[in-house]
Motif scaffolding. Sequence first.
Motif, short mmCIF file in Angstrom:
data_model
loop_
_atom_site.label_atom_id
_atom_site.label_comp_id
_atom_site.label_asym_id
_atom_site.label_seq_id
_atom_site.Cartn_x
_atom_site.Cartn_y
_atom_site.Cartn_z
N LEU A 61 1.55 6.93 -12.96
CA LEU A 61 2.04 5.65 -13.44
C LEU A 61 2.00 5.44 -14.95
O LEU A 61 2.88 4.77 -15.49
CB LEU A 61 1.23 4.52 -12.77
N ASP A 62 1.02 6.00 -15.63
CA ASP A 62 0.83 5.65 -17.04
C ASP A 62 2.06 6.01 -17.88
O ASP A 62 2.62 7.10 -17.77
CB ASP A 62 -0.40 6.38 -17.59
N HIS A 63 2.49 5.07 -18.73
CA HIS A 63 3.64 5.24 -19.61
C HIS A 63 4.93 5.53 -18.84
O HIS A 63 5.81 6.28 -19.31
CB HIS A 63 3.37 6.31 -20.66
N LYS A 64 5.05 4.92 -17.66
CA LYS A 64 6.26 5.03 -16.87
C LYS A 64 6.85 3.64 -16.64
O LYS A 64 6.26 2.62 -16.97
CB LYS A 64 5.97 5.68 -15.51
N LEU A 65 8.05 3.63 -16.04
CA LEU A 65 8.65 2.39 -15.55
C LEU A 65 8.42 2.35 -14.04
O LEU A 65 8.89 3.22 -13.31
CB LEU A 65 10.14 2.35 -15.86
N ALA A 66 7.69 1.33 -13.58
CA ALA A 66 7.43 1.16 -12.15
C ALA A 66 8.62 0.42 -11.52
O ALA A 66 8.99 -0.67 -11.97
CB ALA A 66 6.13 0.39 -11.93
N VAL A 67 9.18 1.02 -10.48
CA VAL A 67 10.39 0.49 -9.86
C VAL A 67 10.10 0.11 -8.41
O VAL A 67 9.65 0.95 -7.62
CB VAL A 67 11.52 1.55 -9.90
N PRO A 68 10.34 -1.15 -8.02
CA PRO A 68 10.13 -1.57 -6.63
C PRO A 68 11.33 -1.15 -5.76
O PRO A 68 12.38 -1.79 -5.78
CB PRO A 68 10.02 -3.09 -6.74
N VAL A 103 9.75 7.72 -14.34
CA VAL A 103 9.87 6.61 -13.40
C VAL A 103 8.85 6.77 -12.29
O VAL A 103 8.62 7.87 -11.79
CB VAL A 103 11.29 6.56 -12.80
N ALA A 104 8.21 5.66 -11.88
CA ALA A 104 7.32 5.63 -10.71
C ALA A 104 8.01 4.80 -9.63
O ALA A 104 8.19 3.60 -9.79
CB ALA A 104 5.97 5.03 -11.07
N LEU A 105 8.42 5.45 -8.56
CA LEU A 105 9.11 4.77 -7.46
C LEU A 105 8.05 4.28 -6.47
O LEU A 105 7.34 5.09 -5.86
CB LEU A 105 10.09 5.70 -6.78
N ILE A 106 7.96 2.97 -6.31
CA ILE A 106 6.91 2.37 -5.49
C ILE A 106 7.56 1.61 -4.34
O ILE A 106 8.41 0.75 -4.55
CB ILE A 106 6.01 1.45 -6.33
N GLU A 107 7.17 1.95 -3.11
CA GLU A 107 7.78 1.39 -1.91
C GLU A 107 7.28 -0.03 -1.67
O GLU A 107 6.37 -0.28 -0.90
CB GLU A 107 7.50 2.26 -0.68
N THR A 108 7.89 -0.95 -2.39
CA THR A 108 7.53 -2.36 -2.31
C THR A 108 8.71 -3.19 -2.78
O THR A 108 9.60 -2.67 -3.48
CB THR A 108 6.29 -2.67 -3.18
N ALA A 109 8.73 -4.46 -2.42
CA ALA A 109 9.77 -5.36 -2.90
C ALA A 109 9.40 -5.97 -4.24
O ALA A 109 10.27 -6.40 -4.99
CB ALA A 109 10.04 -6.46 -1.88
N THR A 110 8.11 -6.01 -4.54
CA THR A 110 7.62 -6.65 -5.76
C THR A 110 6.50 -5.83 -6.38
O THR A 110 5.56 -5.43 -5.69
CB THR A 110 7.08 -8.07 -5.45
#
Length: 287
Positions: A61-68, A103-110
């Motif tokens: 995650l560090d220095h990435k864009l977290a994407v829901p 990019v960090a792809l996170i399985e969430t809506a928010t």
Amino acid sequence: MILFVRDLTVIDFSYLCAKRGMLGESYIVDVELDGKLDDISMVLDFSLVKKQIKQAIDQLLDHKLAVPTLADGLSLTLAQQQQLLKFDSARGQINMAAPTEAVALIETATINIDSITSFLQHHIMQLMPANVAKLTITLRPEPISGFYYHYSHGLKKHDGNCQRIAHGHRSTIQIFTDGMLSLRLNKYWSERWEDIYLGTAEDLCQASELKFINPATDTDICFAYQAQQGWFELTMPASHCEIIATDTTVECLAEYIVAELEKIDPSKAYKVVAYEGVGKGAIAQSA
């Protein structure tokens, strides 16, 4: 037996929000490991906790864009080892093309503390030895009694992960006028840079120069650059950005604020203490 480490590290990243668009964030990380003692009478050696878990957090995650990935208004595409995304927010559409590791792809809506915590715990628990039965990660923002802002940026000249075009911080700001802390100026800048994208003028480009994405409107601001980790593109609504003539390092941002203040009233002496996330930053003063 529970082993704990407080203040293990700080995560600096940006994320996409349906209401606020793109914003930078900084979380302090605490860790607890619940398990049986191993053959050297430890749950896990402190040096391994600090090395392995911190390294995993940095990679995830560090220095990435977290994407829901479950958010409405999100479109994701892979093309030529580039992660392409389009995200509709209340502030306008955001488009980005970047190497997949940015990019960090996170399985969430928010994206929030709970979804980030679950994401990290799920992936890092898989790295733990068999004697560790439970991993608890606690994320917490730095307690700030004064003023702060959330900003995102990219530093293409940086050798490390700061070169990623969409990463950010939650940062304290302290502005002094003639040696006195100015509540008015601190409030002004925290509001001016609330959830801002700070872009470098030399990274601006025309829409026709973009290879992978397109702006949503003719007034959107386009950025593109080549860095060591690859090619980066970003389009943002104009109201979501402020363009800086220099790089957007914290040193340059502190100097930029001083210069802006001196334009308004050059008769006063200014001191700006600008933070980059937690516990680090730069100080700039009037000449």
